[in-house]
Write a protein that holds these residues in place. Structure first.
Motif, PDB file in Angstrom:
ATOM      1  N   ASN A  11       0.875  -1.170   0.000  1.00 55.22           N
ATOM      2  CA  ASN A  11       0.000   0.000   0.000  1.00 55.22           C
ATOM      3  C   ASN A  11       0.911   1.218   0.000  1.00 55.22           C
ATOM      4  N   ALA A  12       1.369   1.595  -1.199  1.00 55.91           N
ATOM      5  CA  ALA A  12       2.487   2.529  -1.306  1.00 55.91           C
ATOM      6  C   ALA A  12       2.078   3.835  -1.953  1.00 55.91           C
ATOM      7  N   PRO A  13       2.385   4.971  -1.316  1.00 57.36           N
ATOM      8  CA  PRO A  13       2.112   6.253  -1.949  1.00 57.36           C
ATOM      9  C   PRO A  13       2.982   6.452  -3.188  1.00 57.36           C
ATOM     10  N   LEU A  14       2.353   6.877  -4.291  1.00 56.49           N
ATOM     11  CA  LEU A  14       3.100   7.178  -5.516  1.00 56.49           C
ATOM     12  C   LEU A  14       3.357   8.668  -5.618  1.00 56.49           C
ATOM     13  N   THR A  15       2.407   9.444  -5.099  1.00 57.06           N
ATOM     14  CA  THR A  15       2.549  10.904  -5.049  1.00 57.06           C
ATOM     15  C   THR A  15       1.980  11.340  -3.701  1.00 57.06           C
ATOM     16  N   GLY A  16       1.834  12.635  -3.499  1.00 60.24           N
ATOM     17  CA  GLY A  16       1.288  13.134  -2.242  1.00 60.24           C
ATOM     18  C   GLY A  16      -0.094  12.571  -1.918  1.00 60.24           C
ATOM     19  N   ARG A  17      -0.892  12.299  -2.926  1.00 63.40           N
ATOM     20  CA  ARG A  17      -2.275  11.879  -2.683  1.00 63.40           C
ATOM     21  C   ARG A  17      -2.642  10.532  -3.287  1.00 63.40           C
ATOM     22  N   VAL A  18      -1.879  10.092  -4.263  1.00 62.33           N
ATOM     23  CA  VAL A  18      -2.249   8.856  -4.966  1.00 62.33           C
ATOM     24  C   VAL A  18      -1.395   7.690  -4.474  1.00 62.33           C
ATOM     25  N   SER A  19      -2.081   6.573  -4.193  1.00 71.81           N
ATOM     26  CA  SER A  19      -1.380   5.381  -3.721  1.00 71.81           C
ATOM     27  C   SER A  19      -1.716   4.189  -4.587  1.00 71.81           C
ATOM     28  N   LEU A  20      -0.813   3.219  -4.544  1.00 65.43           N
ATOM     29  CA  LEU A  20      -1.008   1.961  -5.246  1.00 65.43           C
ATOM     30  C   LEU A  20      -1.251   0.878  -4.210  1.00 65.43           C
ATOM     31  N   LEU A  21      -2.318   0.108  -4.418  1.00 65.97           N
ATOM     32  CA  LEU A  21      -2.699  -0.930  -3.460  1.00 65.97           C
ATOM     33  C   LEU A  21      -2.665  -2.273  -4.166  1.00 65.97           C
ATOM     34  N   ARG A  22      -1.742  -3.144  -3.704  1.00 67.92           N
ATOM     35  CA  ARG A  22      -1.668  -4.479  -4.279  1.00 67.92           C
ATOM     36  C   ARG A  22      -2.242  -5.467  -3.269  1.00 67.92           C
ATOM     37  N   LEU A  23      -3.158  -6.301  -3.729  1.00 70.46           N
ATOM     38  CA  LEU A  23      -3.889  -7.209  -2.839  1.00 70.46           C
ATOM     39  C   LEU A  23      -3.744  -8.643  -3.298  1.00 70.46           C
ATOM     40  N   GLU A  24      -3.578  -9.528  -2.330  1.00 69.83           N
ATOM     41  CA  GLU A  24      -3.504 -10.961  -2.627  1.00 69.83           C
ATOM     42  C   GLU A  24      -4.854 -11.595  -2.332  1.00 69.83           C
ATOM     43  N   GLU A  57      -3.467 -14.023 -11.704  1.00 70.55           N
ATOM     44  CA  GLU A  57      -4.022 -15.048 -10.840  1.00 70.55           C
ATOM     45  C   GLU A  57      -3.523 -14.828  -9.408  1.00 70.55           C
ATOM     46  N   GLY A  58      -4.432 -14.691  -8.470  1.00 68.91           N
ATOM     47  CA  GLY A  58      -4.045 -14.583  -7.065  1.00 68.91           C
ATOM     48  C   GLY A  58      -3.742 -13.177  -6.577  1.00 68.91           C
ATOM     49  N   SER A  59      -3.844 -12.174  -7.441  1.00 65.38           N
ATOM     50  CA  SER A  59      -3.620 -10.809  -6.943  1.00 65.38           C
ATOM     51  C   SER A  59      -4.266  -9.777  -7.863  1.00 65.38           C
ATOM     52  N   LEU A  60      -4.457  -8.595  -7.326  1.00 68.98           N
ATOM     53  CA  LEU A  60      -4.939  -7.484  -8.141  1.00 68.98           C
ATOM     54  C   LEU A  60      -4.358  -6.178  -7.619  1.00 68.98           C
ATOM     55  N   THR A  61      -4.356  -5.164  -8.489  1.00 71.79           N
ATOM     56  CA  THR A  61      -3.794  -3.868  -8.143  1.00 71.79           C
ATOM     57  C   THR A  61      -4.839  -2.775  -8.355  1.00 71.79           C
ATOM     58  N   LEU A  62      -4.959  -1.896  -7.350  1.00 74.63           N
ATOM     59  CA  LEU A  62      -5.855  -0.738  -7.452  1.00 74.63           C
ATOM     60  C   LEU A  62      -5.014   0.522  -7.297  1.00 74.63           C
ATOM     61  N   LEU A  63      -5.495   1.596  -7.873  1.00 67.86           N
ATOM     62  CA  LEU A  63      -4.846   2.891  -7.726  1.00 67.86           C
ATOM     63  C   LEU A  63      -5.897   3.806  -7.124  1.00 67.86           C
ATOM     64  N   TYR A  64      -5.550   4.553  -6.073  1.00 62.90           N
ATOM     65  CA  TYR A  64      -6.583   5.412  -5.486  1.00 62.90           C
ATOM     66  C   TYR A  64      -6.006   6.735  -5.021  1.00 62.90           C
ATOM     67  N   GLU A  65      -6.852   7.738  -5.019  1.00 67.74           N
ATOM     68  CA  GLU A  65      -6.476   9.065  -4.560  1.00 67.74           C
ATOM     69  C   GLU A  65      -7.181   9.321  -3.232  1.00 67.74           C
ATOM     70  N   ALA A  66      -6.449   9.827  -2.254  1.00 70.41           N
ATOM     71  CA  ALA A  66      -7.052  10.150  -0.956  1.00 70.41           C
ATOM     72  C   ALA A  66      -7.872  11.421  -1.100  1.00 70.41           C
ATOM     73  N   VAL A  67      -9.186  11.254  -1.160  1.00 67.14           N
ATOM     74  CA  VAL A  67     -10.061  12.403  -1.374  1.00 67.14           C
ATOM     75  C   VAL A  67     -11.084  12.574  -0.257  1.00 67.14           C
TER      76      VAL A  67
END
Lengths: 242, 305
Positions: A11-24, A57-67
């Protein structure tokens, strides 16, 4: 649609507000790029919907902005946290009628589902062109990942701090056979007006359920009221009543 | 195997768990996930005479232990419901269903009910006089005993099916409305609908919902709903269906003890599409844990002694 428990891998911030969330977890509910996942967060009643950026298979990635409350809470969750997800929601993009020169246009975190879409086009032997738009250089995300796919994007920034100054429409003179876009609604509308080719647009709405039961996220179309969560989130640009 | 059966206005239910109107569509989204024939019945999306787009978006907001909605009775209108939705419903659900009806005039309620009365699968008509999200209809009938009674009489005149009246909590005295409905011939009551509420977005300094106000639902509402079910079931002889924030088998037992003969589950379906199935699966063990042999033993139990 599939319900399942997922574990946060990253669950890693890419910028000040946008993060990348990788889930198993079991990602087998996902059938098309442009579908979304609805994430239950501890202490909140409503799930939060996010486009799926990428999956295997077995994982997915989401990108989200803290709003807001939900996404700000999500940023605090460490790796190892278990989350209840509904996956495989919505229709996703249709690749079949793209023609030979699809143009992918993402604005802000709207770049997320276009990454999975770009990979799906590459698997079909098509090399889409990509335009990514951001407010400023500091908010740029994923452009290097598109480049790593061999699809270096044209980048626009509103303040001109990187690439072409202006909105994504400033870069749309590229020849194309179809457009695929995700981003703020004003951007989708501008894209739909600027291109005279067929287009598929992915919409964002506040949702109740995410799977078609509550009529919370309705959009007006030429076919009558449609549910963004179930009949969309991807609609053909010709069917939207702006 | 614990006996979960109950009765609603003379029609047997295999169990008391009923998805509430507006949270279950016409059933088929949920039928993709599990066999919805396990449910007692369900109440389908509120139906009006004309097609309705509903309110502008945003229609949904978060709340502590709940949510707000201001959908505004979006539905394709009674003719399209009968022509297009009920055949699809019938394909996935084989028991009598509750038809939820809304209107903007007494005549409209009666006209919609008369059409739905002819549908074989409709077991009950649930007259919604409590929608807080439309103007000039819905709740305006549910906040005045005389207006509520007028709607009930008009509907009873056009149907032989049992008529449930869905009551609003947005009143000073829900018992007075309940008594007026009973006196006008209602066969049962379902309560409560959502509580009128609002949220403000601190960043924009504007209401979150385009409609400004919306209906609060979810667990936050449960104690309030339970209190009203308790009060109304003491005051009337007709059956009462309890709803408002029900999210667990234990909530079902509390509603039954307060006097409800069956229970509807609303907002929980939107958070968890399996909510009704989970509640139903947990019900036998919950009954056993608290020493009940049947649902019937439970109903109204808190009023005795």
């Amino acid at each position: 649609m599939k319900q399942g428990l997922f574990t946060i891998l990253e669950n890693a911030p890419l910028t000040g507000r946008v993060s990348l969330l990788r889930l198993e977890g079991d990602s087998s509910g996902i059938t098309a790029p442009g579908q979304f996942a609805d994430v239950q967060l501890p202490g909140l009643f409503l799930r939060r919907p996010f486009s799926v950026c990428d999956w295997e298979e077995g994982s997915l990635t989401l990108l989200y902005e803290a709003v807001g409350k939900g996404t700000e809470l999500l940023r605090t969750l460490p790796a190892g946290t278990e989350l209840d997800l509904l996956t495989g929601l919505g229709n996703g993009f249709t690749l079949e009628d793209s023609g030979d020169a699809p143009l992918l246009i993402g604005g802000g975190t709207g770049v997320s589902p276009l990454y999975g879409l770009a990979k799906a086009f590459l698997e079909r032997g098509l090399r889409p062109r990509v335009i990514l738009g951001f407010r400023r250089r500091e908010e740029m995300v994923f452009w290097e990942r598109f480049a790593a796919l061999g699809l270096p994007p044209t980048v626009t920034t509103e303040d001109g701090s990187f690439g072409i100054r202006g909105f994504v429409t400033a870069a749309m003179a590229l020849p194309h056979s179809s457009v695929y876009a995700c981003g703020p609604e004003a951007m989708l509308r501008a894209v739909a007006k600027t291109s005279d080719k067929p287009g598929q647009l992915s919409f964002d709405r506040r949702m109740g359920c995410g799977f078609g039961a509550c009529m919370g996220c309705t959009i007006a179309t030429t076919q009558g009221p449609k549910r963004v969560c179930k009949d969309g989130p991807v609609f053909r640009k010709e069917e939207i009543l702006w | 195997m614990v006996n979960l059966s109950t009765t609603l206005c003379g029609i047997a239910l295999d169990n008391p768990v009923i998805p509430a109107s507006g949270t279950f569509g016409y059933g088929y989204e949920f039928a993709e996930l599990y066999d919805i024939n396990c449910l007692g019945t369900f109440s389908f999306k509120g139906t009006t005479r004309e097609p309705r787009f509903g309110n502008p978006t945003p229609r949904i907001a978060e709340a502590s232990a709940g949510m707000l909605n201001a959908v505004g009775l979006q539905n394709p209108g009674v003719d399209a419901v009968i022509r297009e939705e009920l055949p699809k419903l019938k394909a996935v659900f084989h028991k009598p269903v509750i038809a939820n009806v809304s209107g903007f005039s007494v005549e409209e309620y009666a006209q919609v009910c008369a059409k739905l009365d002819r549908e074989e699968q409709v077991g009950w008509l649930e007259v919604n006089i409590s929608c807080p999200n439309v103007h000039g209809g819905g709740m305006s009938f549910g906040t005045d005993p005389a207006a509520a009674a007028e709607v009930v009489r008009a509907v009873k005149a056009v149907t032989t099916k049992p008529v449930l009246v869905k009551l609003s909590p947005n009143v000073t005295d829900i018992v007075a409305i309940a008594r007026a409905c009973e006196a006008a011939g209602a066969d049962g009551l379902s309560l409560i609908n959502t509580l009128m509420a609002m949220r403000i977005d601190l960043k924009t300094r504007r209401p979150v919902l385009a409609n400004v106000t919306g209906g609060l639902s979810g667990p936050a509402l449960f104690p309030l709903a339970l209190r009203m079910v308790w009060q109304v079931s003491r005051a009337v002889k007709i059956p009462v269906v309890g709803l408002g924030g029900v999210s667990s088998a234990e909530d079902v037992l509390e509603m039954l003890l307060a006097g409800a003969c069956a229970v509807q589950v609303g907002a929980a379906n939107l958070r968890d599409p399996y909510a009704c199935k989970r509640i139903l699966d947990a019900l036998p063990a919950a009954l056993d844990r608290y020493g009940f042999d049947t649902i019937q033993d439970c109903i109204g139990g808190a009023h005795h002694g």
